[in-house]
Design an enzyme around this catalytic site. Structure first.
Site, mmCIF file in Angstrom:
data_model
loop_
_atom_site.group_PDB
_atom_site.id
_atom_site.type_symbol
_atom_site.label_atom_id
_atom_site.label_comp_id
_atom_site.label_asym_id
_atom_site.label_seq_id
_atom_site.Cartn_x
_atom_site.Cartn_y
_atom_site.Cartn_z
ATOM 1 N N LYS A 2 0.825 -1.217 0.000
ATOM 2 C CA LYS A 2 0.000 0.000 0.000
ATOM 3 C C LYS A 2 0.856 1.263 0.000
ATOM 4 C CE LYS A 2 -2.308 -0.910 3.830
ATOM 5 N NZ LYS A 2 -1.633 -2.153 4.259
ATOM 6 N N ARG A 25 12.497 -7.585 6.227
ATOM 7 C CA ARG A 25 12.958 -6.205 6.072
ATOM 8 C C ARG A 25 14.009 -5.850 7.141
ATOM 9 N NH1 ARG A 25 7.741 -2.776 5.085
ATOM 10 N NH2 ARG A 25 7.429 -2.936 7.324
ATOM 11 N N ARG A 54 12.600 -3.435 12.576
ATOM 12 C CA ARG A 54 11.576 -2.710 13.336
ATOM 13 C C ARG A 54 10.889 -3.675 14.290
ATOM 14 N NH1 ARG A 54 7.554 0.197 9.217
ATOM 15 N NH2 ARG A 54 5.990 -0.926 10.399
ATOM 16 N N ARG A 111 -9.345 0.759 9.650
ATOM 17 C CA ARG A 111 -8.809 -0.562 10.002
ATOM 18 C C ARG A 111 -9.874 -1.432 10.673
ATOM 19 N NH1 ARG A 111 -3.207 0.142 9.069
ATOM 20 N NH2 ARG A 111 -1.991 -1.456 10.093
ATOM 21 N N ARG A 124 -0.279 -9.273 13.272
ATOM 22 C CA ARG A 124 -0.850 -8.185 12.462
ATOM 23 C C ARG A 124 -1.762 -8.754 11.377
ATOM 24 N NH1 ARG A 124 4.411 -4.914 10.801
ATOM 25 N NH2 ARG A 124 3.002 -3.523 9.705
HETATM 26 P P1 AMP Z 1 0.918 0.219 9.126
HETATM 27 O O1 AMP Z 1 2.207 0.879 8.809
HETATM 28 O O2 AMP Z 1 -0.282 0.842 8.431
HETATM 29 O O3 AMP Z 1 0.931 -1.291 8.950
HETATM 30 O O4 AMP Z 1 0.643 0.474 10.684
HETATM 31 C C1 AMP Z 1 1.557 0.072 11.676
HETATM 32 C C2 AMP Z 1 0.825 -0.064 13.008
HETATM 33 O O5 AMP Z 1 0.231 1.194 13.361
HETATM 34 C C3 AMP Z 1 -0.342 -1.053 13.009
HETATM 35 O O6 AMP Z 1 0.085 -2.387 13.247
HETATM 36 C C4 AMP Z 1 -1.191 -0.515 14.155
HETATM 37 O O7 AMP Z 1 -0.625 -0.829 15.415
HETATM 38 C C5 AMP Z 1 -1.043 0.996 13.982
HETATM 39 N N1 AMP Z 1 -2.080 1.554 13.096
HETATM 40 C C6 AMP Z 1 -1.908 2.116 11.847
HETATM 41 N N2 AMP Z 1 -3.077 2.546 11.355
HETATM 42 C C7 AMP Z 1 -4.024 2.244 12.289
HETATM 43 C C8 AMP Z 1 -5.428 2.435 12.361
HETATM 44 N N3 AMP Z 1 -6.121 2.997 11.355
HETATM 45 N N4 AMP Z 1 -6.063 1.998 13.480
HETATM 46 C C9 AMP Z 1 -5.393 1.449 14.504
HETATM 47 N N5 AMP Z 1 -4.075 1.229 14.495
HETATM 48 C C10 AMP Z 1 -3.378 1.624 13.403
#
Ligand code: AMP
Length: 215
Positions: free
Chosen positions: A13, A127, A160, A88, A171
């Site tokens: 994404k 990664r 990370r 989400r 996740r």
């Molecule tokens: P991402 O980079 O989008 O995969 O987000 C990394 C982490 O940030 C996720 O595993 C969640 O812990 C948190 N996160 C990102 N976007 C959201 C969202 N819309 N709602 C809740 N947690 C989020």
């Protein structure tokens, strides 16, 4: 165009969203990036979010919604936006509808990048990045020449916290349980949900995304 870019963590994404954003001249709004920035700046929001992120859990909606509302309402998003990583879960989708409705806007389409779990795990858990020069590697697809050391500066590469394999699997589970139901929410409301195979080259995925958005 108000677009939601949807897909499991590691589906691409971020990469595809950045390309679409420059093609259409609208911002990509990534809640993950906003949260990581808050964590690195040590803000109150970042401190609250960090433990959820490290565990692969969703950050509570109360933390996310104000953050998104501010950006969606902002001048930068007047001509449209690409949401990456939001909504989400169904309550976030409902809240987004409320925000957009108050602004006289709506979601035009949801583009879903579909990638098998095993590919996602290799993409994310593989990664590594260099803490000094920020170069990024993948131990499966683009490994450094010397074991876990940066080709450019020789620093030991780091991973990370939320990229560890057990966290990636968590996740993915959270994605299946809480995030995928958002697709049914949009389908029920008649919003276009476009499925795109995400396990091909960056250019191929981008081309299919663009053609499905115009058709
Ligand atoms: P991402 O980079 O989008 O995969 O987000 C990394 C982490 O940030 C996720 O595993 C969640 O812990 C948190 N996160 C990102 N976007 C959201 C969202 N819309 N709602 C809740 N947690 C989020």
């Amino acid at each position: 165009m108000n677009l939601i870019l949807f897909g499991a963590p590691g589906a691409g994404k971020g990469t595809q969203g950045a390309l679409l954003a420059s093609r259409y001249g609208i911002p990509r709004i990534s809640t993950g990036d906003l949260l990581r920035q808050a964590v690195s700046e040590g803000t109150a929001l970042g401190q609250k979010a960090r433990k959820y992120m490290d565990a692969g859990e969703l950050v509570p909606d109360s933390v996310i919604l104000d953050m998104v509302c501010e950006v969606v309402k902002g001048d930068g998003a007047r001509e449209g936006f690409i949401l990456d990583g939001f909504p989400r879960n169904v309550p976030q989708a409902e809240a987004l509808d409320g925000m957009l409705c108050a602004l006289g806007k709506s979601v035009h389409a949801v583009a879903v990048l579909d990638v098998a779990d095993d590919v996602v795990v290799k993409r994310i858990a593989g990664r590594r990045s260099c803490p000094s020069c920020k170069a990024v590697y993948n131990i499966y697809y683009e490994p450094p020449r010397t074991d876990e050391r940066c080709d450019n500066c020789g620093s030991a590469l780091t991973q990370r916290a939320d990229d560890r394999e057990e966290t990636v699997r968590r996740r993915l589970q959270v994605y299946r349980d809480q995030t995928e139901p958002v697709l049914a929410y949009y389908r029920e409301r008649g919003t276009a949900v476009l499925l795109v195979r995400g396990d091909r080259s960056v250019d191929e995925v981008q081309a299919e995304l663009v053609s499905s958005l115009v058709s």
